[in-house]
Write a protein that holds these residues in place. Structure first.
Motif, PDB file in Angstrom:
ATOM      1  N   GLU A 108      26.453 -41.833  29.364  1.00  0.00           N
ATOM      2  CA  GLU A 108      25.063 -42.315  29.362  1.00  0.00           C
ATOM      3  C   GLU A 108      24.398 -42.139  30.723  1.00  0.00           C
ATOM      4  O   GLU A 108      23.215 -41.800  30.812  1.00  0.00           O
ATOM      5  CB  GLU A 108      25.032 -43.785  28.928  1.00  0.00           C
ATOM      6  N   PRO A 376      26.984 -24.962  22.902  1.00  0.00           N
ATOM      7  CA  PRO A 376      26.538 -23.585  23.147  1.00  0.00           C
ATOM      8  C   PRO A 376      26.233 -23.390  24.631  1.00  0.00           C
ATOM      9  O   PRO A 376      25.471 -24.164  25.221  1.00  0.00           O
ATOM     10  CB  PRO A 376      25.269 -23.454  22.285  1.00  0.00           C
ATOM     11  N   ASP A 379      25.920 -26.308  27.281  1.00  0.00           N
ATOM     12  CA  ASP A 379      24.745 -27.157  27.506  1.00  0.00           C
ATOM     13  C   ASP A 379      24.665 -28.310  26.512  1.00  0.00           C
ATOM     14  O   ASP A 379      24.944 -28.145  25.332  1.00  0.00           O
ATOM     15  CB  ASP A 379      23.463 -26.319  27.368  1.00  0.00           C
ATOM     16  N   THR A 381      22.071 -31.985  25.636  1.00  0.00           N
ATOM     17  CA  THR A 381      20.867 -32.750  25.998  1.00  0.00           C
ATOM     18  C   THR A 381      21.224 -34.211  26.249  1.00  0.00           C
ATOM     19  O   THR A 381      22.297 -34.684  25.868  1.00  0.00           O
ATOM     20  CB  THR A 381      19.821 -32.730  24.867  1.00  0.00           C
ATOM     21  N   ASN A 383      19.882 -36.809  24.769  1.00  0.00           N
ATOM     22  CA  ASN A 383      20.060 -37.504  23.486  1.00  0.00           C
ATOM     23  C   ASN A 383      21.440 -37.242  22.896  1.00  0.00           C
ATOM     24  O   ASN A 383      22.063 -38.138  22.331  1.00  0.00           O
ATOM     25  CB  ASN A 383      18.995 -37.055  22.467  1.00  0.00           C
ATOM     26  N   GLN A 384      21.900 -36.009  23.017  1.00  0.00           N
ATOM     27  CA  GLN A 384      23.238 -35.693  22.483  1.00  0.00           C
ATOM     28  C   GLN A 384      24.326 -36.436  23.262  1.00  0.00           C
ATOM     29  O   GLN A 384      25.300 -36.902  22.675  1.00  0.00           O
ATOM     30  CB  GLN A 384      23.480 -34.182  22.534  1.00  0.00           C
ATOM     31  N   ARG A 386      24.031 -39.328  24.648  1.00  0.00           N
ATOM     32  CA  ARG A 386      24.028 -40.735  24.199  1.00  0.00           C
ATOM     33  C   ARG A 386      24.671 -40.854  22.816  1.00  0.00           C
ATOM     34  O   ARG A 386      25.407 -41.804  22.540  1.00  0.00           O
ATOM     35  CB  ARG A 386      22.603 -41.292  24.198  1.00  0.00           C
ATOM     36  N   ASP A 390      27.943 -43.077  21.676  1.00  0.00           N
ATOM     37  CA  ASP A 390      28.051 -43.938  20.491  1.00  0.00           C
ATOM     38  C   ASP A 390      29.288 -43.575  19.671  1.00  0.00           C
ATOM     39  O   ASP A 390      30.023 -44.445  19.211  1.00  0.00           O
ATOM     40  CB  ASP A 390      26.814 -43.774  19.587  1.00  0.00           C
ATOM     41  N   ALA A 427      24.775 -34.746  12.769  1.00  0.00           N
ATOM     42  CA  ALA A 427      23.429 -35.327  12.810  1.00  0.00           C
ATOM     43  C   ALA A 427      22.717 -35.011  14.125  1.00  0.00           C
ATOM     44  O   ALA A 427      21.491 -35.003  14.179  1.00  0.00           O
ATOM     45  CB  ALA A 427      23.523 -36.831  12.610  1.00  0.00           C
ATOM     46  N   VAL A 428      23.491 -34.771  15.189  1.00  0.00           N
ATOM     47  CA  VAL A 428      22.851 -34.463  16.472  1.00  0.00           C
ATOM     48  C   VAL A 428      23.130 -33.020  16.893  1.00  0.00           C
ATOM     49  O   VAL A 428      23.038 -32.677  18.076  1.00  0.00           O
ATOM     50  CB  VAL A 428      23.287 -35.449  17.580  1.00  0.00           C
ATOM     51  N   GLY A 429      23.462 -32.199  15.909  1.00  0.00           N
ATOM     52  CA  GLY A 429      23.629 -30.770  16.202  1.00  0.00           C
ATOM     53  C   GLY A 429      24.888 -30.453  16.976  1.00  0.00           C
ATOM     54  O   GLY A 429      24.982 -29.408  17.614  1.00  0.00           O
TER      55      GLY A 429
END
Ligand code: HEM
Ligand code: SF4
Lengths: 751, 196
Positions: A108, A376, A379, A381, A383-384, A386, A390, A427-429
């Protein structure tokens, strides 16, 4: 640049380990002093590098816009953070993660830093680190304080220091390991961090740990010091220790590590490494960066002599409690699961099945698996990150690690939870299949952000990833497991030497214009801890590399004998034959109006080497040089073929000759009548290109020229397998540098 | 009216119409040409391509004072202005500056021939972020504290027309509000509103 920079110190006071807090106060003072001109820019550069704060492309204050160079006028004017490095220029921050181990809070924190100081992306590196790009130096103290509060230091992430101590990310769960190397790698990392004996190196020093010899995970063969877990029977009890290697390393010319000792008891690994560090600090090259890695010292002294010196040094060390006080705990060290062991999921969708097949690995503890999260290009993000935090909180005791393949592994996932874990990742790619497979390409930053980049390794990786992912299910099973690794230049940060299909960036001139190319490197081996290094076969324009991949993999599928690995296939078919198969791809486009070859993947600007720094090479351009350089290149290839057929002497001689011929090609530009005498050629080359620094690489300086001078000096000496191999690599690099020099001459004329 | 919170590092994202039809690749040469031609007063430096990342920052034009991007965070594609350098003035000034910059960039993108008119403003959705957790943690209390300022600003931007305002709930995220208007606006209208 953040308004809040003045507040973090107070806000985090008491939350950072005291020593780190103090170090960061000092760093902030150094920044202030530099701004007042009270610290020399060179000194300041090393200070920030030792804290992982690197320069980035265009930080010298100029950038090629596709047609011309433009000055970048930064608000802080002439203030620099190092020689030729403008203060305001965005930079890269490397963040050290020992053994790649993180907890959810740290994920985080990384997310916050990526969002607030970078461009919302955190990048996982080939040595289990993180990198954030486009960071302003004024933000680095806050960034580091926030890391310190999360228990992370960036200290010695760059610079001439002990870099991240890497370890197999499966350690503790792997069915094939001898024992869990995690606590030992942590003990070494902690012991060496900031150690006074490690502050005076001429170059970086990279340690790595592996739990077994047969798999790749630790890549110990390519490290300055490598440890492979091993046990022996002592009085009926299993005694833990390590096979210890020293003097490996990639870089321009890769060296395989040499066996230092086949069994070093765990109590001795810290003091022995300390002794090695002291010998390296004392005897390692300091002035010439290009020969400063420990691999050169080991090579020059020979492993026996080196070992003798280290053992002598070991005797002089004052005893230190830290050498052994971790040993007891290390033996007890185990990670625990959060959830109960479970059953392998039965019915499942096709996507889930595919993912299960490539992205999970059974642990030695029944009912649990290690899940790989494929990123990929490394890299991820904010959001990913976080979401990952979880997931690891929900399903595990936060047992997640980064890997040297630029991915994450989540350890201790109960088999029962696999459907849910997959769903949450998807869900988060982050649920793509193909981890560790051909689509999972490893790449260095290349021309995207690296100052030394020659070709766009990330651009190429992105393109290959896209193409391979589209057809990955149709690819033959044997191709699925190949490794592609790409470096933007000869420095090999993308580890191209240990790939099935390796590529490193070079430039070539076509029709008077520079064209980005990649050398195709074949014959490397990822398994067996980087068991062998590949060698370059042909330089191909960047835009043709996807075709190279298609052609070589199709040929492999068609011609492979039963169970044959790619490396063995390359050996059997032979590089001559494979080079021939790529010949047409090496040529410039038939249609001269096709300008696509003159720009790189993902970068529409017309290509230039100028962004690496302005070269000094200027002079009359004679096109016959292209033929001469091509001939030299053919020779170095012949040397390779000779080496592979066991003709060591011929290989060494031919490699040397190829360098002489490339040097002659350059000398001929202004001295048409140069003779064939190597002595004369080398002397002329020295005065015309070395002394004038025309041949100098903007960063590697005179390194490549020295390859020629050394080889010439030793021309009458007999060759060994090792020395011929090194010479072949050096010759290829010398010829690449000759091309670059010639390119810059053209650029200079054109500007 | 002034909020106790210093609204620096304002990010404004203007959501696009028909995001599925947008191809980000042609943005790369467009952003490179912006650097070459110095299209803004701000210093523009580099282009970062993150198209390979799921719901990521897309294609980013890195600048010194600010970044511009066509950003797909949360699967919401929009033109985003990310102010990095601090600004003097009031909170209203800073909200105005970032919004104007985002609108101006979007106008320019709409007109870029390389994008073939594919990238268009959706007309109704705007997100505002504060990219600094210390100044503005993503908490209900922050929302309460900045609401009067925000409302005043949105009133001006949307000329008293109705809008709904929602606040991202994850306290770990950046402070963010999403605004949706009942009427549809053109970029030029919004710029004119800000100027009035
Ligand atoms: C003289 C310059 C450089 C040399 C010789 C060099 C060499 C290497 C080598 C050999 C490796 C990886 C393999 C290993 O562990 O031995 C590596 C790692 C790496 N290098 Fe470089 N490198 C140089 C400069 C740079 C620069 C300027 C950048 C980018 C800004 C960079 C980025 C990386 C990255 C991302 C890794 C994986 C890293 C890690 O976490 O340590 N390198 N470098
Ligand atoms: S291989 Fe070259 S281009 Fe790639 S990161 Fe290393 S130095 Fe830079």
């Amino acid at each position: 640049m953040k308004v809040s920079n003045t507040q973090w110190k107070e806000k985090l006071s008491g939350k950072m380990p005291e020593n780190l807090a103090r170090e960061l106060d000092i760093y902030e003072t150094e920044i202030a002093l530099r701004k007042q001109g009270k610290i020399d820019e060179r000194l300041f550069a090393e200070t920030r590098l030792r804290r992982g704060t690197y320069g980035q492309r265009y930080d010298n204050g100029q950038r090629y816009d596709g047609t011309k160079f433009q000055e970048i006028t930064y608000p802080s004017g002439d203030l620099t953070k190092g020689p030729n490095t403008m203060w305001d220029a965005p930079g890269m921050q490397r963040i050290k993660i020992p053994g790649g181990g993180l907890n959810a809070d740290q994920l985080e924190t990384m997310a916050e830093l990526a969002e607030e100081y970078s461009d919302n992306i955190a990048h996982v590196t080939t040595r289990q680190d993180f990198q954030l790009h486009y960071i302003h130096i004024d933000d680095t103290p806050s960034l580091m304080r926030r890391l310190a509060a999360a228990g992370i230091t960036t200290r010695e992430a760059c610079g001439n220091s002990v870099r991240n101590v890497t370890a197999c990310p499966y350690a503790g769960t792997c069915q094939d390991e001898v024992f869990d190397v995690t606590p030992y790698s942590h003990a070494l990392a902690k012991f060496l961090l900031g150690h006074p004996d490690c502050q005076n190196f001429g170059r970086k020093f990279k340690p790595a740990f592996s739990g077994c010899a047969q798999h790749a995970c630790g890549l110990t063969n390519m490290h300055d010091v490598g440890f492979i877990a091993s046990t022996r029977n002592e009085n009926g009890a299993q005694k833990r220790g390590f096979q210890m290697f020293v003097g490996g390393g990639l870089g321009t010319v890769p060296y395989m590590a040499k066996l230092f000792d086949s069994f070093v008891p765990v109590e001795e690994i810290l003091p022995l490494t300390q002794a090695i560090a002291r010998v390296f600090a004392r005897l390692g090259e300091k002035k010439n960066r290009n020969r400063a890695r420990i691999k050169f010292l080991v090579h020059d002294l020979g492993i026996e002599k080196f070992k003798e010196l280290v053992l002598e040094e070991r005797k002089t060390l004052a005893p230190d409690l830290r050498w052994t006080d971790f040993v007891k705990d290390a033996e007890q060290f185990v990670e625990a699961p959060l959830r109960q062991a479970g059953e392998w999921p039965s019915a499942a969708s096709e996507g889930f099945q595919r993912w299960l097949k490539t992205n999970t690995r059974a642990q030695k503890q029944p009912g649990y698996v290690v899940v790989t999260v494929a990123l990929p290009l490394g890299d991820i993000t904010a959001n990913q990150l976080r979401a990952l935090a979880d997931i690891v909180r929900r399903f595990t005791k936060e047992t997640i690690r980064t890997t040297i393949e630029q991915n994450f592994v989540i350890r201790w996932v109960s088999q029962n939870d696999l459907p849910e874990v997959y769903k949450a990742l998807e869900a988060v790619g982050l649920g793509d299949p193909g981890a560790g497979a051909i689509v999972d390409i490893v790449t260095c930053p290349g021309t995207d952000t690296c100052k030394l980049g020659i070709s766009s390794s990330r651009g190429l990786a992105g393109e290959l990833h896209k193409r391979l992912a589209e057809k990955s299910y149709q690819l033959d099973e044997s191709v699925q497991h190949l490794h592609i690794k790409i470096s933007g230049c000869f420095n090999s940060c993308g580890q191209h030497h240990v790939a099935d299909l390796g590529f490193y960036g070079v430039s070539r001139k076509v029709g008077g214009f520079a064209v980005p190319h990649f050398q195709v490197v074949l014959g490397g081996e990822w398994e067996h801890n980087a068991g062998s290094y590949g060698l370059p076969v042909a330089a191909i324009p960047s835009k043709n590399i996807p075709q190279v991949v298609t052609r070589l993999t199709e040929r492999y599928v068609a011609d492979r004998t039963h169970g044959e690995t790619f490396k063995d296939f390359v050996k059997r078919v032979g590089k001559v034959e494979l080079k021939k198969a790529l010949e047409d791809l090496a040529k410039p486009p038939a249609d001269p109006s096709d300008r696509s070859f003159f720009s790189d993947w993902g970068d529409p600007r017309e290509y230039t080497l100028g962004d690496m720094g302005v070269g000094e090479c200027a002079g009359e351009v004679v096109s016959s040089i292209e033929f001469d350089l091509a001939a030299a290149e053919r020779e170095v290839f012949e040397a390779q073929v000779a080496l592979e057929s066991g003709q060591i002497e011929k290989a060494g001689k031919t490699a040397y000759q190829s360098m002489v011929h490339a040097a002659k090609a350059l000398v001929k530009i202004n001295h048409q009548n140069i003779s064939d005498d190597p002595g004369e050629i080398v002397a002329e080359f020295r005065t015309r290109f070395y002394d004038t620094q025309k041949f100098w690489d903007p960063y590697a300086g005179g390194k490549f020229a020295n390859y020629l001078f050394d080889a010439h000096q030793k021309a009458s000496q007999p060759h060994t397998g090792d020395s011929s191999r090194y010479l072949i690599d050096e010759a290829q690099l010398f010829i690449d540098a000759a091309h670059s020099c010639y390119n810059k001459m053209g650029t200079a004329v054109g500007v | 009216m002034s909020s106790p919170i210093n609204l620096q590092h304002v990010n404004v994202k203007l959501l696009v119409k028909d995001p599925e039809s947008v191809d980000l690749e042609p943005l790369i040469p467009v952003f490179h040409s912006w650097i070459r031609d110095h299209v803004f007063d701000e210093l523009l430096l580099d282009v970062a391509d993150y198209r390979h990342v799921h719901e990521g920052p897309g294609v980013v034009l890195i600048g010194h004072q600010a970044n511009y991007s066509v950003d797909n965070t949360d699967n919401r594609l929009g033109v985003r202005y990310n102010r990095k350098a601090p600004l003097d003035g009031t909170n209203q000034d800073r909200l105005t500056q970032a919004t104007r910059a985002a609108l101006t960039a979007f106008q320019r993108l709409e007109a870029e021939s390389g994008l073939k008119g594919k990238l268009r403003f959706g007309g109704r959705e705007v997100e505002v972020f504060i990219n600094d957790r210390l100044l503005a943690p993503n908490l209900a209390a922050t929302l309460e504290a900045v609401k009067p300022e925000l409302q005043a600003f949105l009133k001006k931007l949307f000329r008293d027309s109705e809008y709904s305002l929602s606040h991202g709930a994850d306290p770990r995220g950046l402070f963010a509000v999403a605004v949706k208007t009942s009427l549809e606006f053109a970029l030029a209208d919004l710029l004119a509103n800000l100027a009035s």
